[in-house]
Design an enzyme around this catalytic site. Sequence first.
Site, PDB file in Angstrom:
ATOM      1  N   SER A 129       0.826  -1.206   0.000  1.00 49.25           N
ATOM      2  CA  SER A 129       0.000   0.000   0.000  1.00 49.25           C
ATOM      3  C   SER A 129       0.860   1.254   0.000  1.00 49.25           C
ATOM      4  O   SER A 129       1.962   1.261   0.548  1.00 49.25           O
ATOM      5  CB  SER A 129      -0.931   0.033   1.211  1.00 49.25           C
ATOM      6  OG  SER A 129      -1.667   1.253   1.190  1.00 49.25           O
ATOM      7  N   LYS A 184      -4.615  -6.843   3.082  1.00 48.43           N
ATOM      8  CA  LYS A 184      -4.588  -5.697   2.149  1.00 48.43           C
ATOM      9  C   LYS A 184      -5.993  -5.403   1.604  1.00 48.43           C
ATOM     10  O   LYS A 184      -6.386  -4.248   1.427  1.00 48.43           O
ATOM     11  CB  LYS A 184      -3.607  -5.971   0.995  1.00 48.43           C
ATOM     12  CG  LYS A 184      -3.589  -4.892  -0.090  1.00 48.43           C
ATOM     13  CD  LYS A 184      -3.177  -3.543   0.476  1.00 48.43           C
ATOM     14  CE  LYS A 184      -3.009  -2.384  -0.483  1.00 48.43           C
ATOM     15  NZ  LYS A 184      -3.838  -2.192  -1.609  1.00 48.43           N
ATOM     16  N   HIS A 187      -7.694  -3.550   4.208  1.00 45.44           N
ATOM     17  CA  HIS A 187      -7.132  -2.191   4.163  1.00 45.44           C
ATOM     18  C   HIS A 187      -7.893  -1.368   3.118  1.00 45.44           C
ATOM     19  O   HIS A 187      -8.302  -0.234   3.368  1.00 45.44           O
ATOM     20  CB  HIS A 187      -5.637  -2.269   3.819  1.00 45.44           C
ATOM     21  CG  HIS A 187      -5.027  -0.958   3.411  1.00 45.44           C
ATOM     22  ND1 HIS A 187      -5.264  -0.365   2.185  1.00 45.44           N
ATOM     23  CD2 HIS A 187      -4.210  -0.101   4.074  1.00 45.44           C
ATOM     24  CE1 HIS A 187      -4.620   0.788   2.112  1.00 45.44           C
ATOM     25  NE2 HIS A 187      -3.962   0.966   3.252  1.00 45.44           N
ATOM     26  N   ASN A 188      -8.071  -1.949   1.960  1.00 49.19           N
ATOM     27  CA  ASN A 188      -8.753  -1.210   0.891  1.00 49.19           C
ATOM     28  C   ASN A 188     -10.222  -0.962   1.220  1.00 49.19           C
ATOM     29  O   ASN A 188     -10.772   0.088   0.873  1.00 49.19           O
ATOM     30  CB  ASN A 188      -8.624  -1.958  -0.438  1.00 49.19           C
ATOM     31  CG  ASN A 188      -7.254  -1.741  -1.063  1.00 49.19           C
ATOM     32  OD1 ASN A 188      -6.275  -1.521  -0.348  1.00 49.19           O
ATOM     33  ND2 ASN A 188      -7.161  -1.802  -2.368  1.00 49.19           N
ATOM     34  N   GLU A 191     -10.140   1.852   3.389  1.00 51.31           N
ATOM     35  CA  GLU A 191      -9.794   3.012   2.530  1.00 51.31           C
ATOM     36  C   GLU A 191     -11.061   3.541   1.837  1.00 51.31           C
ATOM     37  O   GLU A 191     -11.345   4.742   1.865  1.00 51.31           O
ATOM     38  CB  GLU A 191      -8.756   2.548   1.503  1.00 51.31           C
ATOM     39  CG  GLU A 191      -8.404   3.529   0.407  1.00 51.31           C
ATOM     40  CD  GLU A 191      -7.466   2.884  -0.635  1.00 51.31           C
ATOM     41  OE1 GLU A 191      -6.389   2.399  -0.252  1.00 51.31           O
ATOM     42  OE2 GLU A 191      -7.818   2.859  -1.835  1.00 51.31           O
TER      43      GLU A 191
HETATM   44  C1  6PG Z   1      -3.096   1.398  -1.854  1.00 50.23           C
HETATM   45  C2  6PG Z   1      -4.375   1.444  -2.658  1.00 50.23           C
HETATM   46  C3  6PG Z   1      -4.240   0.825  -4.006  1.00 50.23           C
HETATM   47  C4  6PG Z   1      -5.557   0.769  -4.789  1.00 50.23           C
HETATM   48  C5  6PG Z   1      -6.032   2.096  -5.257  1.00 50.23           C
HETATM   49  C6  6PG Z   1      -7.174   2.037  -6.243  1.00 50.23           C
HETATM   50  O1  6PG Z   1      -3.177   0.882  -0.753  1.00 50.23           O
HETATM   51  O2  6PG Z   1      -2.074   1.886  -2.316  1.00 50.23           O
HETATM   52  O3  6PG Z   1      -5.365   0.752  -1.961  1.00 50.23           O
HETATM   53  O4  6PG Z   1      -3.769  -0.481  -3.823  1.00 50.23           O
HETATM   54  O5  6PG Z   1      -5.365  -0.006  -5.900  1.00 50.23           O
HETATM   55  O6  6PG Z   1      -6.373   2.873  -4.172  1.00 50.23           O
HETATM   56  O7  6PG Z   1      -8.287   1.387  -5.767  1.00 50.23           O
HETATM   57  P1  6PG Z   1      -9.717   1.632  -6.454  1.00 50.23           P
HETATM   58  O8  6PG Z   1      -9.456   1.905  -7.909  1.00 50.23           O
HETATM   59  O9  6PG Z   1     -10.495   0.394  -6.270  1.00 50.23           O
HETATM   60  O10 6PG Z   1     -10.282   2.826  -5.782  1.00 50.23           O
END
Ligand code: 6PG
Length: 468
Positions: A129, A184, A187-188, A191
């Site tokens: 990430s 991860k 995590h997303n 996010e």
């Molecule tokens: C990270 C992000 C990354 C992710 C983008 C796009 O931790 O660096 O999570 O891995 O791919 O943020 O995600 P989306 O296109 O699904 O918003």
Amino acid sequence: MAQNSVADIGVIGLGVMGRNLAANLADHGATVAGYDLDEGRRAAFLATMPAGVVCAGVPELLAALKAPRLVLLMVPAGAAVDALLGSLLPDLRAGDVLIDGGNSHYADTRRRAALAAETGVHFVGLGVSGGEEGARHGPALMAGGTPEGIGRATPLLQAIAARAGDGAPCFARVGPDGAGHFVKMIHNGIEYADMQLIAEGYHLLRHLGGLSYERLAETFAEWNRGELASYLMEITTDILRTSDPETGGPILEVIQDAAGQKGTGHWATTAAMELGMPAPTIAEAVHARCLSALKAERLRAADAFPPPPAAAVPGDLAAAVGDALLCGRIAVYAQGFAVIAAGSARFGWDVDLAAVASVWRGGCIIRARLVDRILDALTRAPDLPNLMFDPDIGALLARGEAGWRRAVGAAVASGQPVPAMASALAYWDGYRSPRLWANMIQAQRDYFGAHGYERTDRPGMVHTQWTP
Ligand code: 6PG
């Protein structure tokens, strides 16, 4: 041109993430061999890394590596990983380590790790990430795989990882096979939800509170100096301050309000549902992006259905929104950690949640002051059933609860959608309710499907004959 067995690690896939991780590895003294199908990318790799070993094909890359070989795949998740695994495995030897640094689905990683293990190759699913900047100067790294495989990669991964405030590397082996990619994925999910909360906060203050962009930027900057401090708050403040070079106006005014996604939020939601663990705010964040993308339908509906009459705006809307953002964020991390714990139990991973929190303190997109509190909470009580039980975190919720309700109430009264703020509040209210509506659900299920239900006064399933 590749030379024999000189490189410490091979990177396959020299797109943005692969190229930047390679440069980061080189900064830390590694000799990196690189390969990409695309000739232009191979040339760019060599141009930025003159000490690198550029390879014209996979066999050449394997020949360039010291044994046991360490290969990092930085290719799009899905078929490309399977194709490379298939072509690499016959040429890899027992003890070699193949790391998948893409956003792969954890179930794929479990399958690939089992396949690789048949030949003694260690397959490591590595959650990475931090985007381009993180890859270049310090990502957060969540590794899943055998202790031997990850152990072999640890010196390099530890060296390139971000550092937390106390200097600890943001790298950990979080468990076997798919655990790193699972962490991860969550995590997303977090996010997605935190981004959605922040976006709702901005939107409410702009469209209900009538704040100027300048005032908005000041408000977010102020929040970023306090309990809400986070990377996402920081970039939001920058975004609010940015003007469009073409119109000179605030850049947000010219950005289309329809968001895309690559699917990890959807995976996180599906995993939560499969595990039976509520993560409603993560799910709402995914739905919110999907709803936003229905732009043409939304425009039609806006014409067809006017908004409700203007409602009173609380005088302290900004403070209320700040409370909603912090409480919502707490609920989101609580959901995410609960899903990781459930995944760990289901797959026998024994994930150390405190290690996950420790990794998330730096480098990653969801790094935030709250993560320090979460680490403290999990260090004090590793088996906490939910982060909201921690006394410090619970005290933050208690302090923000009234404002959280005011923000959601004002939004609902005025027809402003706040799916993340509202679902986080419903999660909290549901979680702390001794008696919910589920007795009615049970009765309905038994009524139409004879599914049976449990009584409150004695154990066992019973069935009622509801109709004569
Ligand atoms: C990270 C992000 C990354 C992710 C983008 C796009 O931790 O660096 O999570 O891995 O791919 O943020 O995600 P989306 O296109 O699904 O918003």
